[in-house]
Design an enzyme around this catalytic site. Sequence first.
Site, PDB file in Angstrom:
ATOM      1  CB  SER A  82      42.678  37.437  60.892  1.00  0.00           C
ATOM      2  OG  SER A  82      42.395  36.565  61.974  1.00  0.00           O
TER       3      SER A  82
ATOM      4  CE1 TYR B  61      43.575  33.153  57.618  1.00  0.00           C
ATOM      5  CE2 TYR B  61      43.701  33.767  59.938  1.00  0.00           C
ATOM      6  CZ  TYR B  61      43.014  33.755  58.729  1.00  0.00           C
ATOM      7  OH  TYR B  61      41.777  34.365  58.634  1.00  0.00           O
TER       8      TYR B  61
ATOM      9  CE  LYS C 131      43.621  36.760  56.726  1.00  0.00           C
ATOM     10  NZ  LYS C 131      42.837  37.349  55.630  1.00  0.00           N
TER      11      LYS C 131
HETATM   12  P1  NAI Z   1      35.445  31.300  52.927  1.00  0.00           P
HETATM   13  O1  NAI Z   1      36.346  30.143  52.807  1.00  0.00           O
HETATM   14  O2  NAI Z   1      34.007  31.090  53.278  1.00  0.00           O
HETATM   15  O3  NAI Z   1      35.503  32.177  51.571  1.00  0.00           O
HETATM   16  C1  NAI Z   1      36.701  32.511  50.952  1.00  0.00           C
HETATM   17  C2  NAI Z   1      36.450  32.857  49.495  1.00  0.00           C
HETATM   18  O4  NAI Z   1      37.717  33.166  48.885  1.00  0.00           O
HETATM   19  C3  NAI Z   1      35.846  31.697  48.683  1.00  0.00           C
HETATM   20  O5  NAI Z   1      34.782  32.172  47.886  1.00  0.00           O
HETATM   21  C4  NAI Z   1      37.011  31.207  47.828  1.00  0.00           C
HETATM   22  O6  NAI Z   1      36.616  30.656  46.579  1.00  0.00           O
HETATM   23  C5  NAI Z   1      37.793  32.499  47.635  1.00  0.00           C
HETATM   24  N1  NAI Z   1      39.200  32.249  47.286  1.00  0.00           N
HETATM   25  C6  NAI Z   1      40.068  31.430  47.914  1.00  0.00           C
HETATM   26  N2  NAI Z   1      41.249  31.425  47.282  1.00  0.00           N
HETATM   27  C7  NAI Z   1      41.134  32.269  46.219  1.00  0.00           C
HETATM   28  C8  NAI Z   1      42.012  32.682  45.176  1.00  0.00           C
HETATM   29  N3  NAI Z   1      43.272  32.219  45.106  1.00  0.00           N
HETATM   30  N4  NAI Z   1      41.571  33.565  44.264  1.00  0.00           N
HETATM   31  C9  NAI Z   1      40.298  34.039  44.322  1.00  0.00           C
HETATM   32  N5  NAI Z   1      39.422  33.675  45.282  1.00  0.00           N
HETATM   33  C10 NAI Z   1      39.828  32.804  46.222  1.00  0.00           C
HETATM   34  O7  NAI Z   1      36.146  32.266  54.003  1.00  0.00           O
HETATM   35  P2  NAI Z   1      35.578  33.432  54.932  1.00  0.00           P
HETATM   36  O8  NAI Z   1      35.480  32.910  56.301  1.00  0.00           O
HETATM   37  O9  NAI Z   1      34.430  34.108  54.305  1.00  0.00           O
HETATM   38  O10 NAI Z   1      36.856  34.414  54.928  1.00  0.00           O
HETATM   39  C11 NAI Z   1      36.925  35.626  54.195  1.00  0.00           C
HETATM   40  C12 NAI Z   1      38.115  36.414  54.713  1.00  0.00           C
HETATM   41  O11 NAI Z   1      37.939  36.704  56.099  1.00  0.00           O
HETATM   42  C13 NAI Z   1      39.445  35.668  54.602  1.00  0.00           C
HETATM   43  O12 NAI Z   1      40.457  36.581  54.235  1.00  0.00           O
HETATM   44  C14 NAI Z   1      39.669  35.163  56.010  1.00  0.00           C
HETATM   45  O13 NAI Z   1      41.030  34.976  56.279  1.00  0.00           O
HETATM   46  C15 NAI Z   1      39.087  36.312  56.822  1.00  0.00           C
HETATM   47  N6  NAI Z   1      38.742  35.957  58.170  1.00  0.00           N
HETATM   48  C16 NAI Z   1      37.824  34.990  58.444  1.00  0.00           C
HETATM   49  C17 NAI Z   1      37.516  34.669  59.761  1.00  0.00           C
HETATM   50  C18 NAI Z   1      36.523  33.630  60.130  1.00  0.00           C
HETATM   51  O14 NAI Z   1      36.412  33.344  61.328  1.00  0.00           O
HETATM   52  N7  NAI Z   1      35.766  33.067  59.196  1.00  0.00           N
HETATM   53  C19 NAI Z   1      38.193  35.348  60.867  1.00  0.00           C
HETATM   54  C20 NAI Z   1      39.132  36.357  60.475  1.00  0.00           C
HETATM   55  C21 NAI Z   1      39.387  36.625  59.177  1.00  0.00           C
END
Ligand code: NAI
Length: 251
Positions: free
Chosen positions: A146, A159, A163
């Site tokens: 991130s 966080y 990252k």
């Molecule tokens: P989201 O919350 O929409 O999806 C996250 C997914 O991870 C969900 O399907 C959830 O069930 C799964 N998950 C959570 N804990 C888990 C565990 N212990 N074991 C297995 N699965 C698990 O999040 P999003 O936005 O799609 O984020 C995806 C990645 O991108 C993350 O690593 C986040 O930190 C990163 N990210 C997101 C940004 C944003 O602005 N949305 C910005 C920078 C990085």
Amino acid sequence: MEGDPLKLHDRVAIITGGAQGIGRAIGLLLAQNGADIVIADKNDQQAEETVQEISLLGRKSLAVKVDVSNFSEAEKLGKTVFDAFGRIDILVNNAGITRDGLFLRMKEEEWDEVIAINLKSVFNCSKGVIRYLGKQRGGKIISVASVVGQMGNIGQANYAASKAGIIGFTKTLAREFASRRIMVNAVAPGFIETDMTRTLPEKVREEFISNIPLGRMGTPEEIAEAVLFLASDASNYITGQVINVNGGLYM
Ligand code: NAI
């Protein structure tokens, strides 16, 4: 999204946290480009829905329920996938959470949970697949970091640390496994439209967006494009790198 079904023809990709958001977009784009997809997520219901969508694209897809922060569960993932598909080519470490709060108020549990799910998971899942990638003498590990790990952000000490940790881990694994042609890279998204950011108050969103040179949030599909590049042969001379997909927020 358009795909070239020959780009990742018959490669097998595991995407952690692939049930929704950025991980789901990665799963769909890699499938459009010929890969078979394993969605490794703790939310098995949502994962099944995504697997159905991927199957409609004509690729094999499997949902595996796993808590990636649990070492033995996550390590087993490699064997489960190898037994089902006979190979593993790509691991995308995407699962992640936020538990925001100012440092003075941040609880130990909030620190531990974020480090376990965002960072330890990357260790756990990489451990689970590395022997298969090594035997095939090649593969790709791509982790979703991130911009916050590069810049810091008020209210996100846990966080940001998780990252930034991913970035150090990525560079180290890249060095350790280069001789086995395992390329290890990261993608660092900026501010992306998903459930993770949807809950932010309108004022905070506006403030964030005003700092982005391209003047808007990114989409999950725009992150998926960078992951596709790192997963494909187009990036075979790239390892230990962080690709920033952030609208210019951090340069
Ligand atoms: P989201 O919350 O929409 O999806 C996250 C997914 O991870 C969900 O399907 C959830 O069930 C799964 N998950 C959570 N804990 C888990 C565990 N212990 N074991 C297995 N699965 C698990 O999040 P999003 O936005 O799609 O984020 C995806 C990645 O991108 C993350 O690593 C986040 O930190 C990163 N990210 C997101 C940004 C944003 O602005 N949305 C910005 C920078 C990085």
